[in-house]
Design a protein around this motif. Structure first.
Motif, PDB file in Angstrom:
ATOM      1  N   LYS A  17       0.835  -1.195   0.000  1.00 20.09           N
ATOM      2  CA  LYS A  17       0.000   0.000   0.000  1.00 20.09           C
ATOM      3  C   LYS A  17       0.881   1.262   0.000  1.00 20.09           C
ATOM      4  N   ARG A  68     -17.651   8.179  -0.492  1.00 17.75           N
ATOM      5  CA  ARG A  68     -17.071   7.570   0.709  1.00 17.75           C
ATOM      6  C   ARG A  68     -18.001   6.457   1.177  1.00 17.75           C
ATOM      7  N   CYS A  71     -15.548   2.836   6.306  1.00 20.11           N
ATOM      8  CA  CYS A  71     -14.790   3.988   6.842  1.00 20.11           C
ATOM      9  C   CYS A  71     -14.461   3.750   8.320  1.00 20.11           C
ATOM     10  N   CYS A 103      -8.709  11.724   5.513  1.00 16.97           N
ATOM     11  CA  CYS A 103      -9.216  12.340   4.272  1.00 16.97           C
ATOM     12  C   CYS A 103      -9.404  13.845   4.474  1.00 16.97           C
ATOM     13  N   SER A 158      -8.658  10.166  -1.704  1.00 13.60           N
ATOM     14  CA  SER A 158      -9.082   8.836  -2.140  1.00 13.60           C
ATOM     15  C   SER A 158      -8.267   7.705  -1.491  1.00 13.60           C
ATOM     16  N   SER A 159      -8.824   6.509  -1.561  1.00 17.79           N
ATOM     17  CA  SER A 159      -8.145   5.337  -1.000  1.00 17.79           C
ATOM     18  C   SER A 159      -6.816   5.083  -1.701  1.00 17.79           C
ATOM     19  N   CYS A 203      -6.566   7.804   2.072  1.00 16.68           N
ATOM     20  CA  CYS A 203      -7.416   6.923   2.888  1.00 16.68           C
ATOM     21  C   CYS A 203      -6.736   5.553   3.048  1.00 16.68           C
ATOM     22  N   PRO A 243      -8.732   0.309   1.724  1.00 12.74           N
ATOM     23  CA  PRO A 243      -8.992   0.157   0.279  1.00 12.74           C
ATOM     24  C   PRO A 243     -10.481   0.270  -0.050  1.00 12.74           C
ATOM     25  N   GLU A 244     -10.763   0.803  -1.199  1.00  6.41           N
ATOM     26  CA  GLU A 244     -12.120   0.905  -1.748  1.00  6.41           C
ATOM     27  C   GLU A 244     -13.098   1.592  -0.797  1.00  6.41           C
ATOM     28  N   THR A 245     -12.633   2.611  -0.112  1.00  9.53           N
ATOM     29  CA  THR A 245     -13.528   3.339   0.801  1.00  9.53           C
ATOM     30  C   THR A 245     -13.823   4.742   0.271  1.00  9.53           C
ATOM     31  N   GLU A 270     -13.554   6.565  -3.196  1.00 14.21           N
ATOM     32  CA  GLU A 270     -13.242   6.232  -4.593  1.00 14.21           C
ATOM     33  C   GLU A 270     -13.901   7.200  -5.576  1.00 14.21           C
TER      34      GLU A 270
END
Lengths: 278, 239
Positions: A4, A221, A226, A232, A260-261, A265, A268-270, A272
């Motif tokens: 990451k 979001r 989250c 963020c 963004s993730s 952030c 992941p995928e939170t 986008e």
């Protein structure tokens, strides 16, 4: 986590590479124009003036074109082409011009990095919330004033106070003193507040900001994943409350996607950038 | 559908560069004024380019191209050094090259306009610009049989003036042009220069145009001679 970390570094670079690319491009155009006018300079490089490669020139020319069929002084069709392309980008992604392209925004960000080092977590939080909220309307007033005065005179009156023009022409002797003063104040302000010109005074940012309500790709979001870490919010240069929004459509968003993730952030995928989410 | 940052970066570059490329294909990508004067609509030389529409921003290379004149003649007439050097010099630069002359005499863009007009054997009535002796010599060498009117003009409008040879530093347009009507001047600027709306109406022989319109574009639209309107307005600005 290591993966990451590497990914964040890589993604952080892409926006900055694009920003640096446009900053250098505009610098080269401005410098070459100066040399061409002095009898040297490169014929391979563009010798276009800054006015002809500024999309805001297209915006302020619209009234003139509709009423007298002519561009405002120093503006050419290239500015209108750029205006159209930036509008297209804004409808797709929001004001990416501000977050990814505008060299004055990039300049403020660079100074802001120094401010962040000096003031750490206090950076970008100096202006009281109520005052900040009130001052953010100024840029809409500036937009109305610029369009009115340009329509009335047919002249690029804004150039006399434009810090962008001053930044890329300060060595030419063509810059009005008030534009230089505003540039210096913007640079000093950027040490305390992220992108002060963009937040409070930029007329083009005010106009492009409206695209946030109609843009196709929006920032979402996911409340379910989250972890309320608030990173963020801390990453947002425009102080938008991302952590408590489901969808980011505030007029102040500059579509930098720092929240963004992929960028800040940690989950992941939170946060986008998506099209089609309800 | 989701977008990643790198895709956004690529999209931005493709849309901007691709858009500019397409605009170039349709001749919509114009970044500077075309350096083409208006054409004379009547009188001697109708249909040819009007030398009195040469703007200060034209380089001698552009003047040479548009009026199909040998640039060596222009270089010799205005003492611009060698041809390569002359190409990049702008018409308005003459004011700096010649500096301040006695009795407020000025060698500048208007001198170039008159020189070109005489070279092309076009009407010069109403002109009052001075020419350096070198320009007069070139004109006479090219055609010793000039009309009586031209010979009288050359006799009374020549001045011993020498270019200092120094290509001037860049100057702000407003500074170098001063309070004068040029190709870009709008009616709002003419009013700012102190000319009343009534005076403008009297000169253009019609109602006051929109203030955001340029004088040149109004003249072109209404079939007026820009050089005559400009001259009349400048007389009011600098009595």
């Amino acid at each position: 986590m290591e993966k990451k970390g590497r990914s964040m570094k890589k993604k952080w670079r892409i926006r900055n590479v694009v920003q640096l690319g446009f900053f250098l491009l505009i610098s080269v155009i401005a410098i070459n124009k100066y040399f061409v006018e002095n009898g040297s300079g490169s014929s391979i490089l563009s010798s276009a003036s800054l006015h002809s490669v500024c999309p805001f020139g297209g915006v302020v020319s619209i009234y003139n074109l509709l009423t007298v069929g002519d561009y405002v002084q120093k503006i050419h069709s290239s500015a209108l082409v750029l205006m159209g392309l930036v509008f297209l980008l804004s409808i797709l992604l929001g004001p990416v011009f501000c977050g990814w392209i505008c060299p004055l925004g990039t300049f403020q960000e660079w100074i802001g990095k120094l401010g962040k080092r000096i003031f750490k977590k206090r950076y970008n939080l100096f202006v009281p919330k109520r005052l900040d909220g009130f001052m953010r309307y100024f840029r809409i007033l500036v937009l109305v004033w610029v369009i009115y005065i340009t329509a009335k005179t047919g002249l690029l009156v804004f150039t006399n106070v434009d810090p962008y023009y001053a930044l890329f022409n300060f060595w030419t002797g063509e810059v009005a003193i008030q534009a230089l003063v505003i540039l210096v104040l913007t640079a000093i302000g950027a040490l305390f507040v992220e992108r002060p010109w963009c937040k409070y005074l930029c007329p083009y940012g005010a106009l492009l900001g409206f695209a946030n309500s109609i843009k196709i790709f929006k920032i979402y979001r996911d409340e379910n994943t989250c972890i309320s870490c608030d990173l963020c919010n801390q990453s947002c240069p425009m102080n938008i409350d991302v952590a408590n929004s489901k969808k980011i459509s505030q007029l102040q968003c500059i579509s930098c996607f720092e929240c963004s993730s992929e960028s800040t952030c940690p989950v992941p995928e939170t946060v986008e950038i998506k099209w089609g989410e309800k | 559908m989701k977008l990643k940052n790198n895709q956004i970066g690529v999209l931005i570059v493709i849309i901007l560069i691709g858009g500019i490329y397409i605009a170039k294909g349709f001749d919509l990508w114009v970044t500077e004024s075309d350096k083409i004067p208006v054409k004379l609509s009547e009188g001697i030389g109708a249909g040819s380019y009007d030398p009195f529409d040469i703007r200060g921003s034209y380089s001698f290379e552009e003047i040479s191209d548009v009026f199909e004149m040998d640039i060596t003649l222009l270089a010799e007439a205005f003492q611009l050094g060698d041809v390569e050097e002359a190409k990049g010099i702008k018409s308005k630069d003459l004011e700096s090259l010649y500096g301040e002359l006695e009795d407020d005499i000025e060698i500048g863009n208007e001198s170039v306009q008159v020189f070109v007009a005489i070279m092309k054997e076009l009407d010069i009535s109403g002109s009052d610009a001075m020419l350096p002796v070198s320009a007069v010599q070139v004109l006479l060498a090219e055609n010793p049989n000039r009309s009586e009117e031209v010979l009288t003009y050359l006799e009374s409008h020549q001045v011993e003036a020498y270019s200092n040879g120094a290509i001037p530093e860049i100057e702000a347009q407003t500074d170098s042009e001063g309070l004068k009507v040029n190709g870009n001047t709008t009616f709002s600027q003419v009013i700012d220069f102190g000319v009343s709306k009534q005076e403008i109406e009297a000169i253009i022989g019609g109602k006051m145009p929109p203030e955001n319109q340029s004088v040149r574009s109004y003249c072109t639209e209404n079939g007026l001679s820009f050089s005559e309107v400009k001259e009349a307005l400048n007389t009011l600005i600098m009595p």
